[in-house]
Design a protein around this motif. Structure first.
Motif, PDB file in Angstrom:
ATOM      1  N   ILE A 201       1.515   6.972   6.362  1.00  0.00           N
ATOM      2  CA  ILE A 201       0.105   6.318   6.403  1.00  0.00           C
ATOM      3  C   ILE A 201       0.005   5.069   6.689  1.00  0.00           C
ATOM      4  CG2 ILE A 201      -1.832   6.267   5.349  1.00  0.00           C
ATOM      5  CD1 ILE A 201      -1.455   9.131   3.666  1.00  0.00           C
ATOM      6  N   GLN A 202       0.908   4.354   6.091  1.00  0.00           N
ATOM      7  CA  GLN A 202       1.213   2.587   6.464  1.00  0.00           C
ATOM      8  C   GLN A 202       1.444   2.703   7.890  1.00  0.00           C
ATOM      9  OE1 GLN A 202       1.221   0.295   3.853  1.00  0.00           O
ATOM     10  NE2 GLN A 202       1.545  -1.662   5.078  1.00  0.00           N
TER      11      GLN A 202
ATOM     12  N   LEU B 275      -3.270   2.098  14.582  1.00  0.00           N
ATOM     13  CA  LEU B 275      -4.692   1.693  14.592  1.00  0.00           C
ATOM     14  C   LEU B 275      -4.961   0.069  14.468  1.00  0.00           C
ATOM     15  CD1 LEU B 275      -6.173   4.199  11.951  1.00  0.00           C
ATOM     16  CD2 LEU B 275      -6.226   4.245  14.431  1.00  0.00           C
TER      17      LEU B 275
ATOM     18  N   GLY C 144       1.391  -5.582   9.592  1.00  0.00           N
ATOM     19  CA  GLY C 144       0.701  -5.901  10.793  1.00  0.00           C
ATOM     20  C   GLY C 144       0.686  -7.345  10.687  1.00  0.00           C
TER      21      GLY C 144
ATOM     22  N   TRP D 235       0.846  -1.271  -0.064  1.00  0.00           N
ATOM     23  CA  TRP D 235      -0.158  -0.055   0.119  1.00  0.00           C
ATOM     24  C   TRP D 235       0.898   1.198  -0.052  1.00  0.00           C
ATOM     25  CZ3 TRP D 235      -1.059   4.586   2.215  1.00  0.00           C
ATOM     26  CH2 TRP D 235      -2.141   5.197   1.773  1.00  0.00           C
TER      27      TRP D 235
ATOM     28  N   ALA E 172       1.237   4.323  10.300  1.00  0.00           N
ATOM     29  CA  ALA E 172       0.114   4.842  11.401  1.00  0.00           C
ATOM     30  C   ALA E 172      -1.248   3.987  11.372  1.00  0.00           C
ATOM     31  CB  ALA E 172      -0.405   6.434  11.202  1.00  0.00           C
ATOM     32  N   PHE E 173      -1.502   3.399  10.090  1.00  0.00           N
ATOM     33  CA  PHE E 173      -2.556   2.511  10.209  1.00  0.00           C
ATOM     34  C   PHE E 173      -2.122   1.226  11.068  1.00  0.00           C
ATOM     35  CE2 PHE E 173      -4.804   5.174   7.522  1.00  0.00           C
ATOM     36  CZ  PHE E 173      -6.177   4.821   7.445  1.00  0.00           C
ATOM     37  N   VAL E 174      -0.809   0.637  10.560  1.00  0.00           N
ATOM     38  CA  VAL E 174      -0.565  -0.575  10.913  1.00  0.00           C
ATOM     39  C   VAL E 174      -0.162  -0.638  12.471  1.00  0.00           C
ATOM     40  CG1 VAL E 174       1.140  -2.436  10.879  1.00  0.00           C
ATOM     41  CG2 VAL E 174       0.108  -1.591   8.850  1.00  0.00           C
ATOM     42  N   SER E 175       0.661   0.382  12.915  1.00  0.00           N
ATOM     43  CA  SER E 175       1.250   0.486  14.237  1.00  0.00           C
ATOM     44  C   SER E 175       0.148   1.227  15.109  1.00  0.00           C
ATOM     45  CB  SER E 175       2.666   1.177  14.162  1.00  0.00           C
ATOM     46  OG  SER E 175       3.550   0.418  13.559  1.00  0.00           O
TER      47      SER E 175
ATOM     48  N   VAL F 190      -4.821  -1.830  11.763  1.00  0.00           N
ATOM     49  CA  VAL F 190      -5.408  -2.119  10.693  1.00  0.00           C
ATOM     50  C   VAL F 190      -4.141  -2.456   9.816  1.00  0.00           C
ATOM     51  CG1 VAL F 190      -6.533  -1.040   8.564  1.00  0.00           C
ATOM     52  CG2 VAL F 190      -6.938  -0.547  10.998  1.00  0.00           C
ATOM     53  N   THR F 191      -4.474  -3.775   9.175  1.00  0.00           N
ATOM     54  CA  THR F 191      -3.612  -4.336   8.272  1.00  0.00           C
ATOM     55  C   THR F 191      -3.602  -3.813   6.875  1.00  0.00           C
ATOM     56  OG1 THR F 191      -3.375  -5.972   9.681  1.00  0.00           O
ATOM     57  CG2 THR F 191      -2.246  -6.618   7.563  1.00  0.00           C
ATOM     58  N   LEU F 192      -2.588  -3.333   6.374  1.00  0.00           N
ATOM     59  CA  LEU F 192      -2.679  -2.751   4.873  1.00  0.00           C
ATOM     60  C   LEU F 192      -1.502  -3.873   4.108  1.00  0.00           C
ATOM     61  CD1 LEU F 192      -2.458   0.883   5.152  1.00  0.00           C
ATOM     62  CD2 LEU F 192      -4.633  -0.300   4.544  1.00  0.00           C
TER      63      LEU F 192
END
Length: 176
Positions: free
Chosen positions: A151-152, A159, A176, A118, A154-157, A161-163
């Protein structure tokens, strides 16, 4: 919406502008699809009164309502105001080259997000769109890579959320 005469001189009947009508019907159809899609959402047993279907139902209902309201207004001869502004050239043609570049960027993103990951696919998408809109390609690429990685992470670590990590699969912060 475009401004057209409410009455046709030849027919004496109200003219409904086809592009506006198609847009309104498209919005209503999108609302119907949203409502139908919401019915397929599984509701966990632990859901309270407000479950995962509430927001899609609200959005779908609002879309159908807005589309129908515009259709009714058009049928009654109420047309929207023409687009205006001092920085708009309403006689200018569409820049299909820019549209093509942006479309190519989206298609590339869709095709490459699983392979590159991503962060890198998002960087490519950002760079292509910024370049198509007139930015320097190398500045857009650097900014895109930084934004994609931030962004990757922030989402993975942040939130959980796996991207797709793609080529960066071995970087713990991004996978993640």
């Amino acid at each position: 919406m475009t401004e057209l005469p409410a009455r046709s001189a030849a027919a004496g009947k109200a003219r409904i502008p086809v592009p506006e009508l198609l847009m309104a019907l498209g919005v209503a159809a999108l609302g119907v699809l949203t409502l139908l899609g919401a019915t397929t959402i599984t509701v966990p047993l632990s859901a309270n009164v407000v479950g995962p279907r509430v927001f899609p139902y609200a959005v779908g209902t609002a879309l159908v309502g807005a589309g129908v309201a515009v259709v009714v207004a058009l049928v009654h001869g109420r047309l929207g105001q023409p687009e205006g502004g001092e920085d708009l050239d309403l006689t200018a043609r569409a820049d299909w080259s820019t549209v093509g570049k942006i479309l190519a960027g989206f298609v590339a993103h869709i095709l490459l997000v699983d392979r590159l990951g991503w962060a890198l696919a998002g960087a490519l998408l950002f760079a292509v769109i910024a370049w198509a809109l007139g930015a320097s390609w190398w500045k857009a690429t650097i900014i895109g890579v930084v934004l994609g990685l931030v962004i990757q992470a922030a989402f993975v670590s942040g939130l959980g959320v796996t991207l797709p990590a793609g080529l960066l699969d071995r970087v713990d912060l991004l996978n993640g």
